[in-house]
Design a protein around this motif. Structure first.
Motif, PDB file in Angstrom:
ATOM      1  N   ARG A 163      11.350  -0.488  -7.240  1.00 57.17           N
ATOM      2  CA  ARG A 163      10.315   0.510  -7.563  1.00 57.17           C
ATOM      3  C   ARG A 163       9.263   0.631  -6.458  1.00 57.17           C
ATOM      4  NH1 ARG A 163       8.609  -0.604 -13.665  1.00 57.17           N
ATOM      5  NH2 ARG A 163       9.109  -2.781 -13.260  1.00 57.17           N
ATOM      6  N   LEU A 164       8.861  -0.509  -5.891  1.00 53.96           N
ATOM      7  CA  LEU A 164       7.791  -0.451  -4.893  1.00 53.96           C
ATOM      8  C   LEU A 164       8.282   0.114  -3.562  1.00 53.96           C
ATOM      9  CD1 LEU A 164       6.082  -3.815  -5.879  1.00 53.96           C
ATOM     10  CD2 LEU A 164       5.114  -1.532  -6.146  1.00 53.96           C
ATOM     11  N   ASN A 165       9.519  -0.196  -3.191  1.00 54.65           N
ATOM     12  CA  ASN A 165      10.061   0.399  -1.957  1.00 54.65           C
ATOM     13  C   ASN A 165      10.251   1.896  -2.113  1.00 54.65           C
ATOM     14  OD1 ASN A 165      10.830  -1.435   0.464  1.00 54.65           O
ATOM     15  ND2 ASN A 165      11.187  -2.669  -1.364  1.00 54.65           N
ATOM     16  N   GLU A 166      10.701   2.299  -3.285  1.00 51.28           N
ATOM     17  CA  GLU A 166      10.864   3.730  -3.529  1.00 51.28           C
ATOM     18  C   GLU A 166       9.500   4.443  -3.451  1.00 51.28           C
ATOM     19  OE1 GLU A 166      13.890   5.154  -4.103  1.00 51.28           O
ATOM     20  OE2 GLU A 166      12.943   7.130  -4.201  1.00 51.28           O
ATOM     21  N   ALA A 167       8.479   3.806  -4.002  1.00 56.35           N
ATOM     22  CA  ALA A 167       7.128   4.401  -3.969  1.00 56.35           C
ATOM     23  C   ALA A 167       6.618   4.495  -2.530  1.00 56.35           C
ATOM     24  CB  ALA A 167       6.173   3.573  -4.820  1.00 56.35           C
ATOM     25  N   ALA A 168       6.839   3.424  -1.760  1.00 53.36           N
ATOM     26  CA  ALA A 168       6.382   3.434  -0.360  1.00 53.36           C
ATOM     27  C   ALA A 168       7.116   4.522   0.426  1.00 53.36           C
ATOM     28  CB  ALA A 168       6.622   2.062   0.271  1.00 53.36           C
ATOM     29  N   GLN A 169       8.405   4.634   0.176  1.00 48.54           N
ATOM     30  CA  GLN A 169       9.195   5.658   0.874  1.00 48.54           C
ATOM     31  C   GLN A 169       8.723   7.065   0.484  1.00 48.54           C
ATOM     32  OE1 GLN A 169      13.438   5.312   0.398  1.00 48.54           O
ATOM     33  NE2 GLN A 169      13.851   6.996   1.785  1.00 48.54           N
ATOM     34  N   PHE A 170       8.481   7.268  -0.804  1.00 47.77           N
ATOM     35  CA  PHE A 170       8.019   8.579  -1.257  1.00 47.77           C
ATOM     36  C   PHE A 170       6.667   8.897  -0.616  1.00 47.77           C
ATOM     37  CE2 PHE A 170       5.906  11.646  -3.948  1.00 47.77           C
ATOM     38  CZ  PHE A 170       6.917  12.539  -4.240  1.00 47.77           C
ATOM     39  N   ALA A 171       5.805   7.894  -0.539  1.00 48.29           N
ATOM     40  CA  ALA A 171       4.491   8.097   0.094  1.00 48.29           C
ATOM     41  C   ALA A 171       4.679   8.542   1.547  1.00 48.29           C
ATOM     42  CB  ALA A 171       3.672   6.808   0.030  1.00 48.29           C
ATOM     43  N   ALA A 172       5.531   7.814   2.265  1.00 48.07           N
ATOM     44  CA  ALA A 172       5.746   8.126   3.687  1.00 48.07           C
ATOM     45  C   ALA A 172       6.312   9.531   3.877  1.00 48.07           C
ATOM     46  CB  ALA A 172       6.689   7.098   4.299  1.00 48.07           C
ATOM     47  N   GLU A 173       7.217   9.907   3.003  1.00 51.89           N
ATOM     48  CA  GLU A 173       7.889  11.210   3.160  1.00 51.89           C
ATOM     49  C   GLU A 173       7.043  12.386   2.681  1.00 51.89           C
ATOM     50  OE1 GLU A 173      11.561  10.633   1.092  1.00 51.89           O
ATOM     51  OE2 GLU A 173      12.459   9.463   2.732  1.00 51.89           O
ATOM     52  N   ASN A 174       5.955  12.075   1.993  1.00 50.11           N
ATOM     53  CA  ASN A 174       5.140  13.159   1.431  1.00 50.11           C
ATOM     54  C   ASN A 174       3.682  13.096   1.891  1.00 50.11           C
ATOM     55  OD1 ASN A 174       6.938  14.712  -0.689  1.00 50.11           O
ATOM     56  ND2 ASN A 174       7.481  12.539  -0.780  1.00 50.11           N
ATOM     57  N   ASN A 175       3.506  12.522   3.075  1.00 52.54           N
ATOM     58  CA  ASN A 175       2.201  12.531   3.746  1.00 52.54           C
ATOM     59  C   ASN A 175       1.082  11.801   3.007  1.00 52.54           C
ATOM     60  OD1 ASN A 175       3.223  14.058   5.915  1.00 52.54           O
ATOM     61  ND2 ASN A 175       3.083  15.902   4.620  1.00 52.54           N
ATOM     62  N   PHE A 176       1.458  10.772   2.269  1.00 50.40           N
ATOM     63  CA  PHE A 176       0.422   9.893   1.709  1.00 50.40           C
ATOM     64  C   PHE A 176       0.297   8.722   2.669  1.00 50.40           C
ATOM     65  CE2 PHE A 176       1.912  12.092  -2.058  1.00 50.40           C
ATOM     66  CZ  PHE A 176       0.761  12.303  -2.792  1.00 50.40           C
ATOM     67  N   LYS A 177      -0.923   8.389   3.044  1.00 50.68           N
ATOM     68  CA  LYS A 177      -1.095   7.251   3.958  1.00 50.68           C
ATOM     69  C   LYS A 177      -1.104   5.944   3.184  1.00 50.68           C
ATOM     70  CE  LYS A 177      -3.791   9.644   7.450  1.00 50.68           C
ATOM     71  NZ  LYS A 177      -5.041  10.367   7.372  1.00 50.68           N
ATOM     72  N   ILE A 178      -1.374   6.042   1.895  1.00 49.19           N
ATOM     73  CA  ILE A 178      -1.653   4.832   1.128  1.00 49.19           C
ATOM     74  C   ILE A 178      -1.027   4.943  -0.276  1.00 49.19           C
ATOM     75  CG2 ILE A 178      -3.919   5.796   0.500  1.00 49.19           C
ATOM     76  CD1 ILE A 178      -5.038   2.972   0.747  1.00 49.19           C
ATOM     77  N   PHE A 179      -0.548   3.813  -0.766  1.00 49.99           N
ATOM     78  CA  PHE A 179       0.007   3.829  -2.123  1.00 49.99           C
ATOM     79  C   PHE A 179      -0.392   2.564  -2.870  1.00 49.99           C
ATOM     80  CE2 PHE A 179       3.576   0.808  -2.719  1.00 49.99           C
ATOM     81  CZ  PHE A 179       3.644   0.260  -1.444  1.00 49.99           C
ATOM     82  N   THR A 180      -0.289   2.653  -4.182  1.00 49.93           N
ATOM     83  CA  THR A 180      -0.519   1.482  -5.033  1.00 49.93           C
ATOM     84  C   THR A 180       0.407   1.592  -6.231  1.00 49.93           C
ATOM     85  OG1 THR A 180      -2.214   0.104  -6.078  1.00 49.93           O
ATOM     86  CG2 THR A 180      -2.401   2.487  -6.433  1.00 49.93           C
ATOM     87  N   SER A 181       0.283   0.676  -7.182  1.00 49.11           N
ATOM     88  CA  SER A 181       1.142   0.742  -8.366  1.00 49.11           C
ATOM     89  C   SER A 181       0.391   0.247  -9.592  1.00 49.11           C
ATOM     90  CB  SER A 181       2.396  -0.107  -8.159  1.00 49.11           C
ATOM     91  OG  SER A 181       3.140  -0.158  -9.366  1.00 49.11           O
ATOM     92  N   THR A 182       0.668   0.893 -10.719  1.00 50.66           N
ATOM     93  CA  THR A 182       0.051   0.454 -11.973  1.00 50.66           C
ATOM     94  C   THR A 182       0.685  -0.836 -12.487  1.00 50.66           C
ATOM     95  OG1 THR A 182       1.562   1.823 -13.284  1.00 50.66           O
ATOM     96  CG2 THR A 182      -0.522   2.834 -12.613  1.00 50.66           C
TER      97      THR A 182
END
Ligand code: SF4
Length: 210
Positions: free
Chosen positions: A103-122
């Motif tokens: 889940r966290l790698n998928e979130a990081a990848q989605f962030a990178a591919e969609n111009n988010f510089k930063i991510f977190t998780s609930t």
């Protein structure tokens, strides 16, 4: 306001992090990716509730519509045997590390591919997860995809999160998500085994401290 991609494990766990991130000057944008929730109807219900939450609090949400039961079982099959009914030394299952990483790698990848510089998780709101392990995995995921991981211990807002979810009349599930966690929640034998494990761990800790 700086946008932050907020991986959402479910709506109730998103309540406090959303409020806290906003208070800290972020604009949280939700991302639902939890492909191993079992059964499929439960996954759909949690997804619907995540959308409902996003609408009620006014955040944008992206949804990864992938339901990955077979993929999940393939990933954890070598880790799940009879011994899995008893917790591992740190009190958590090996399969959870696989689940966090997915889940966290998928979130990081989605962030990178969609111009988010930063991510977190609930996930960092939950008192039932291996927090330190998740943190290590999230930091590595951030490195893997060249984004920043925003760490915060959202567990301090546990009661506030519950209060918000009740105010918003959100569906609150009573097990973590995968098929194994469902069994552990509702099987009397597994509940007894878990209780015994933690009681024994506490006794061992007292003996060691002496
Ligand atoms: S118990 Fe929860 S964290 Fe662990 S594998 Fe199942 S869904 Fe993932």
């Amino acid at each position: 306001m700086e946008k932050i991609l907020m991986h959402m494990c479910c709506a109730p766990c998103s309540c406090y992090p959303t409020e806290k991130l906003r208070a800290e000057g972020f604009e949280p944008v939700g991302y639902f990716f939890n492909p191993n929730i079992h059964p499929h109807q439960e996954w759909r219900r949690r997804l619907t509730t995540a959308r409902e939450f996003a609408e009620k609090v006014g955040i944008k949400i992206f949804v990864h519509n992938h339901y990955g039961l077979r993929q999940y079982l393939q990933k954890v099959s070598s880790l799940v045997d009879d011994s899995d009914t008893i917790q591992y030394p740190d009190g958590f299952h090996k399969r959870c590390a696989v689940c966090y990483a997915w889940r966290l790698n998928e979130a990081a990848q989605f962030a990178a591919e969609n111009n988010f510089k930063i991510f977190t998780s609930t996930l960092f709101y939950s008192r039932h997860q291996n927090h330190e392990l998740m943190k290590k995995i999230a930091e590595q995921a951030a490195k893997n995809f060249g984004v920043e991981f925003f760490y915060e211990d959202f567990r301090i807002g546990w009661q506030r999160g519950i209060d918000i979810s009740l105010e918003l009349e959100l569906y609150r599930q009573n097990y973590c998500g995968c098929i194994f966690s469902e069994e552990e929640r509702f099987s009397n034998d597994l509940r007894k085994a878990r209780k015994k494990f933690f009681t024994q761990s506490k006794q061992d800790a007292v003996v060691t401290a002496d």
